[in-house]
Design a protein around this motif. Structure first.
Motif, mmCIF file in Angstrom:
data_model
loop_
_atom_site.group_PDB
_atom_site.id
_atom_site.type_symbol
_atom_site.label_atom_id
_atom_site.label_comp_id
_atom_site.label_asym_id
_atom_site.label_seq_id
_atom_site.Cartn_x
_atom_site.Cartn_y
_atom_site.Cartn_z
ATOM 1 N N ALA A 1 -0.501 -36.842 11.842
ATOM 2 C CA ALA A 1 0.625 -36.203 11.165
ATOM 3 C C ALA A 1 0.172 -34.958 10.409
ATOM 4 C CB ALA A 1 1.287 -37.189 10.215
ATOM 5 N N THR A 2 -0.952 -35.062 9.736
ATOM 6 C CA THR A 2 -1.472 -33.922 8.988
ATOM 7 C C THR A 2 -1.891 -32.802 9.934
ATOM 8 O OG1 THR A 2 -2.270 -35.434 7.274
ATOM 9 C CG2 THR A 2 -3.164 -33.217 7.267
ATOM 10 N N SER A 3 -2.522 -33.150 11.055
ATOM 11 C CA SER A 3 -2.944 -32.135 12.021
ATOM 12 C C SER A 3 -1.743 -31.403 12.604
ATOM 13 C CB SER A 3 -3.752 -32.789 13.153
ATOM 14 O OG SER A 3 -4.904 -33.420 12.644
ATOM 15 N N LEU A 4 -0.685 -32.145 12.924
ATOM 16 C CA LEU A 4 0.537 -31.511 13.418
ATOM 17 C C LEU A 4 1.101 -30.554 12.373
ATOM 18 C CD1 LEU A 4 2.803 -31.264 15.517
ATOM 19 C CD2 LEU A 4 3.908 -33.243 14.442
ATOM 20 N N ALA A 5 1.066 -30.971 11.115
ATOM 21 C CA ALA A 5 1.550 -30.109 10.035
ATOM 22 C C ALA A 5 0.730 -28.825 9.957
ATOM 23 C CB ALA A 5 1.484 -30.860 8.707
ATOM 24 N N TYR A 6 -0.592 -28.958 10.049
ATOM 25 C CA TYR A 6 -1.467 -27.781 10.007
ATOM 26 C C TYR A 6 -1.167 -26.835 11.163
ATOM 27 C CZ TYR A 6 -4.434 -30.147 6.531
ATOM 28 O OH TYR A 6 -4.918 -30.760 5.404
ATOM 29 N N ALA A 7 -0.851 -27.418 12.335
ATOM 30 C CA ALA A 7 -0.654 -26.593 13.524
ATOM 31 C C ALA A 7 0.645 -25.803 13.476
ATOM 32 C CB ALA A 7 -0.681 -27.485 14.770
ATOM 33 N N ILE A 8 1.699 -26.380 12.922
ATOM 34 C CA ILE A 8 3.008 -25.723 13.006
ATOM 35 C C ILE A 8 3.429 -25.005 11.728
ATOM 36 C CG2 ILE A 8 3.735 -27.494 14.649
ATOM 37 C CD1 ILE A 8 5.647 -28.549 12.505
ATOM 38 N N ALA A 9 2.771 -25.281 10.608
ATOM 39 C CA ALA A 9 3.246 -24.722 9.335
ATOM 40 C C ALA A 9 3.250 -23.193 9.349
ATOM 41 C CB ALA A 9 2.378 -25.243 8.188
ATOM 42 N N GLY A 10 2.136 -22.592 9.763
ATOM 43 C CA GLY A 10 2.055 -21.133 9.759
ATOM 44 C C GLY A 10 3.062 -20.480 10.684
ATOM 45 N N PRO A 11 3.091 -20.860 11.978
ATOM 46 C CA PRO A 11 4.088 -20.265 12.870
ATOM 47 C C PRO A 11 5.523 -20.508 12.422
ATOM 48 C CG PRO A 11 2.373 -21.364 14.135
ATOM 49 C CD PRO A 11 2.130 -21.707 12.691
ATOM 50 N N LEU A 12 5.795 -21.680 11.855
ATOM 51 C CA LEU A 12 7.136 -21.980 11.381
ATOM 52 C C LEU A 12 7.533 -21.028 10.253
ATOM 53 C CD1 LEU A 12 9.285 -24.156 12.072
ATOM 54 C CD2 LEU A 12 8.440 -25.458 10.130
#
Length: 443
Positions: free
Chosen positions: A353-364
């Motif tokens: 869950a944390t890795s997914l958050a790291y991956a999408i936070a910036g582009p989002l």
């Protein structure tokens, strides 16, 4: 001090010191990579490689913890991580350190850290009497506060000791942890669970044993999804809080606010360690999910350092309570012989869950929300009238969305039947054959 609690505190202190050293070194190496390459992608790859390593080894770690001597696993984890860090120091001293050398070291230390964390959370309920389990889990969450405070400590140490000095300090923390782990007398059940002597299943069955065990007890799998959703929201906020603050404050102010946030989490851990949480753990989960959601949403009110200085610690205060309550439920509602694998499953969900958050936070933030709240953006009128328009206001809107998600999650945790009744499952931790309070106290 009670013998069992005293042993727990010493093991906890050893792991906390070791984690602090690793977190500081990890931050400093990340800064070094960025300085050498100027690439945010290279910097991000370090975090990604660590996350992938943690997820990959978690099932193996869980199976090992249920099968083998846990003290030896802790010792081996620290020795291997220290050896990798020592090689890095030698390369640095010889002037041969290249950027790509950092990645295998990051992978090795992340894998060892996963073994250490799963071993510790499995041993924890075997080291304390049942009535103190919530308090012990609260204290265990101080590790997260240490990780948040690491950048501030790293900056001070880097300025005074240099990169080599920081790595030497990290090696010293491994030595401290090893000395305590080796010397401390531990109850037999803390060293090796019932699974160590029972007939073992096949390798694949053992690796997925945590999920098999969780599915036997209604409500525990949904409980893990609640934890994963909370960690996802926390991860997105953790990535974006620094860019948000930097749109209206200096880097020095950012450091102070990050330190304040870590202080809020540490305070939550200390309160949880003294209080132990509510008698109905799910009540604590739902209540503090709601409090955290409200605090997170209020970050969007204004671009104000004093506001963030109040709300960030308030939000982070809730993390040790929520996580401590969930961990206590998991530890007490599953078979002790499968506890390591269950803790590994919890680690996988949390890390994924944390890795997914790291991956999408910036582009989002950059590609979706920030353009909505620039001058003339689609939400400049209406939403922009409430939270403002300009740099950082799209990120502020993300915080509103995250806060609303946490409040909705709190409602689900309070009203979903499977989650409401999870506390009615039988406690399996200290049944017949397991260490009772007297054994824990006597060691």
């Amino acid at each position: 001090m009670n013998g069992g609690l005293g042993r727990f505190v010493l093991i906890w202190l050893a792991q906390l010191v070791s984690l602090a050293g690793s977190a500081i070194t990890g931050f400093v190496l990340g800064v070094r990579v960025y300085q050498l390459t100027g690439s945010a992608t290279q910097f991000g790859l370090i975090m990604l490689s660590e996350a992938v390593a943690a997820i990959a080894v978690a099932p193996i770690a869980g199976a090992a913890v249920d099968r083998f001597d846990r003290r030896r696993i802790l010792v081996a984890s620290d020795v291997i991580a220290a050896a990798a860090t020592g090689i890095l120091l030698l390369l640095l001293a010889g002037g041969e350190l290249q950027v790509w050398y950092v990645y295998p070291v990051a992978v090795i230390t992340a894998a060892c850290g996963t073994f250490r964390l799963i071993t510790f959370t499995t041993m924890l309920p075997m080291l304390v009497p049942p009535e103190h389990l919530g308090r012990a889990n609260g204290l265990a969450q101080a590790a997260m506060a240490v990780q948040i405070a690491a950048p501030l400590a790293a900056g001070v140490l880097l300025g005074t000791l240099g990169l080599r000095g920081v790595i030497v300090v990290d090696l010293a923390t491994y030595g401290f942890a090893l000395a305590i782990t080796i010397a401390l007398p531990l109850p037999a059940k803390a060293r090796r669970g019932p699974g160590g002597t029972a007939e073992q299943p096949g390798a694949w069955a053992e690796l997925r044993g945590g999920w098999t065990e969780l599915r036997k007890r209604p409500g525990l799998v949904p409980l893990l999804w609640v934890l994963g959703a909370f960690d996802f929201c926390f991860g997105v906020a953790g990535v974006l809080i620094q860019p948000l603050i930097l749109t209206f404050a200096s880097p020095a102010t950012l450091g102070l606010l990050m330190f304040a946030g870590g202080g809020g989490m540490l305070l939550g851990s200390l309160v949880m360690s003294l209080w132990g949480g509510p008698r109905r753990r799910m009540t604590g989960v739902s209540l503090f999910l709601a409090v955290g959601g409200i605090a997170l949403a209020l970050h969007a009110l204004a671009p104000s350092p004093p506001l963030i200085g109040i709300l960030a610690p308030a939000f982070l205060f809730t993390l040790p309570v929520v996580t401590g309550c969930v961990m206590t439920l998991l530890q007490s509602k599953v078979e002790p012989s499968a506890l390591g694998r269950v803790m590994a499953s919890a680690r996988i969900v949390s890390q994924a869950a944390t890795s997914l958050a790291y991956a999408i936070a910036g582009p989002l933030a950059d590609g979706v929300f920030e353009p909505l709240l620039v001058s003339g953006g689609a939400l400049a009128d209406g939403v922009g009238d409430l939270i403002g328009v300009g740099p950082g206001r799209g990120i502020a809107l993300i915080f509103v969305v995250l806060g609303a998600l946490l409040v909705a999650l709190a409602v689900v945790a309070a009203r979903a039947k499977a989650l409401r009744t999870v506390e009615d499952l039988p406690d399996l931790l200290h049944r017949e054959g397991e260490p009772d309070a007297a054994e824990l106290a006597a060691g």
